[in-house]
Design a protein around this motif. Structure first.
Motif, PDB file in Angstrom:
ATOM      1  N   VAL A 139      15.854   1.029 -11.362  1.00 27.28           N
ATOM      2  CA  VAL A 139      15.034  -0.132 -11.301  1.00 27.28           C
ATOM      3  C   VAL A 139      15.040  -1.467 -11.806  1.00 27.28           C
ATOM      4  N   GLU A 144      11.708  -4.412  -4.159  1.00 26.01           N
ATOM      5  CA  GLU A 144      10.258  -4.055  -4.967  1.00 26.01           C
ATOM      6  C   GLU A 144       9.507  -2.610  -4.309  1.00 26.01           C
ATOM      7  N   LEU A 147       9.820   0.302  -5.530  1.00 23.40           N
ATOM      8  CA  LEU A 147       9.261   0.681  -6.464  1.00 23.40           C
ATOM      9  C   LEU A 147       7.693   1.388  -7.174  1.00 23.40           C
ATOM     10  N   ALA A 164       5.756  -3.097 -10.280  1.00 29.30           N
ATOM     11  CA  ALA A 164       7.440  -2.801  -9.428  1.00 29.30           C
ATOM     12  C   ALA A 164       7.435  -4.872  -9.528  1.00 29.30           C
ATOM     13  N   SER A 204       3.987   5.702 -15.293  1.00 26.24           N
ATOM     14  CA  SER A 204       5.496   5.144 -14.460  1.00 26.24           C
ATOM     15  C   SER A 204       6.840   5.757 -15.584  1.00 26.24           C
ATOM     16  N   ILE A 208       9.473   7.670 -12.636  1.00 26.06           N
ATOM     17  CA  ILE A 208      11.168   7.367 -12.237  1.00 26.06           C
ATOM     18  C   ILE A 208      11.372   8.366 -12.684  1.00 26.06           C
TER      19      ILE A 208
END
Ligand SMILES: C[S@@+](CC[C@H](N)C(=O)[O-])C[C@H]1O[C@@H](n2cnc3c(N)ncnc32)[C@H](O)[C@@H]1O
Length: 330
Positions: A139, A144, A147, A164, A204, A208
């Motif tokens: 993270v 960007e 992500l 993001a 999210s 991740i």
């Protein structure tokens, strides 16, 4: 890194679809490999149902700490391997069965210090193996656009770009190091969840976690390794938790059981290899009402089972498995 202490609860993880799984693979005999040992719910059930031996694989040292307790009664009928199921054919071959129960366990979610949960404050970690780059590393350093792709492709998060952008803006002020810091950021990008709706950070956090643990890479390699490790007549049973995982397993098993051709009569005549699996059923098995009443977490679980044929193991067509491809991925 030292393993986290095992939780004290008597029921650390309720195994999902356990009854249909044991019914689908009965009679259980010979040597089985449980690639996702967790709290041992599947391994124990296989041993109790008649397996001579279960090889319990998990990449999380926590699962192994827990097995020191519950596993003692099985003696050398339980063999433990700390590793990734993607390499299962390095641990054993000529297997009578392989089970995979994908995703995270309740113990992993419940321990705040593991950083999987957006409900509990802890370090932004999410590493099943407790090794390698953490969620905080991802993270705080990813571009960007990468992500955004992770959030969209792995979590099906429609606000991926907005989230993001917010992450990249926030980390210029201070690194994002805790679960609640990230969850709060995500919440502020989305409309407030209505009662009964999933928490705003659900998709999210899933995305991740999948990226940190390379879950799709491991799944494909694991399915291919199972094809190599199973003997003729051996059974492969996979439980998935969301639609992308289920699509990968479904397409793999369909293709490896001789389905999924072009269907075009104009396509050139190609010599088809003999199928490596036969499907136990075309449709995935889901939880019944009885299971849902005691374990609502089983809602999205799906079980698929196939039997290994005598055809030699081969190479699957990875690009046809519906794995979301991040930019730069091979
Ligand atoms: C849903 S839990 C399994 C629960 C287990 N069936 C039970 O009844 O207790 C998934 C477990 O698989 C492990 N795991 C996930 N991916 C893995 C991989 N690629 N290799 C080895 N273990 C993995 C996780 O660390 C976790 O402990």
């Amino acid at each position: 890194m030292a393993a986290a202490a095992a939780p004290k609860s008597n029921a650390p993880h309720i195994p999902v679809l356990l009854r249909p799984l044991i019914a689908a693979v009965a009679p259980v005999q010979g040597v089985w490999l449980d690639g996702t040992l967790g709290a041992g719910g599947y391994a124990r059930a296989l041993l109790d149902a008649g397996a001579d031996q279960v090889i319990g694989v998990d990449r999380d040292p926590l699962a192994h700490d827990m097995a020191q307790g519950w596993g003692a009664e099985y003696g050398d009928r339980l063999r433990l391997v700390l590793g990734n199921f993607a390499q299962m054919d390095d641990y054993a071959t000529d297997l009578d069965g392989v089970v995979l129960d994908l995703g995270v366990s309740s113990m992993q979610l419940d321990l705040a210090e593991r950083g999987f949960s957006f409900m509990k404050d802890g370090p932004l970690d999410m590493r099943m193996s407790q090794e390698g780059p953490s969620a905080a590393d991802l993270v705080n350093t990813a571009e960007e656009s990468d992500l955004a792709d992770i959030l969209y492709l792995y979590g099906e998060e429609r606000a991926s770009r907005r989230i993001a952008r917010a992450i990249v803006k926030a980390r210029t002020e201070a690194p994002i190091e805790t679960t609640l810091h990230l969850a709060g950021l995500i919440e502020r990008c989305l409309p407030r969840s209505k009662p009964g709706q999933a928490h705003a950070a659900t998709r999210s956090f899933q995305a991740i976690r999948i990226a940190v643990n390379d879950e799709y890479g491991a799944l494909i390699a694991g399915l291919e390794a199972a094809e190599r490790a199973l003997k003729e007549g051996g059974q492969l049973a996979v439980v998935t938790f969301h639609s992308i995982e289920d699509r990968i397993v479904k397409r793999f098993l369909t293709a490896r059981s001789g389905g999924g051709g072009t269907g075009s009569r104009h396509a050139p005549e190609i010599t088809r290899e003999e199928p490596q699996f036969t499907l136990k059923s075309r449709k995935a098995i889901g939880p019944d009402d009885e299971e849902l009443a005691v374990n609502p977490r089983a809602r999205s679980a799906r079980l698929r089972v196939a039997t290994r044929t005598d055809a030699p193991a081969g190479q699957s067509e990875r690009s046809a498995l519906g794995v979301p491809m991040l930019k730069g991925a091979k």
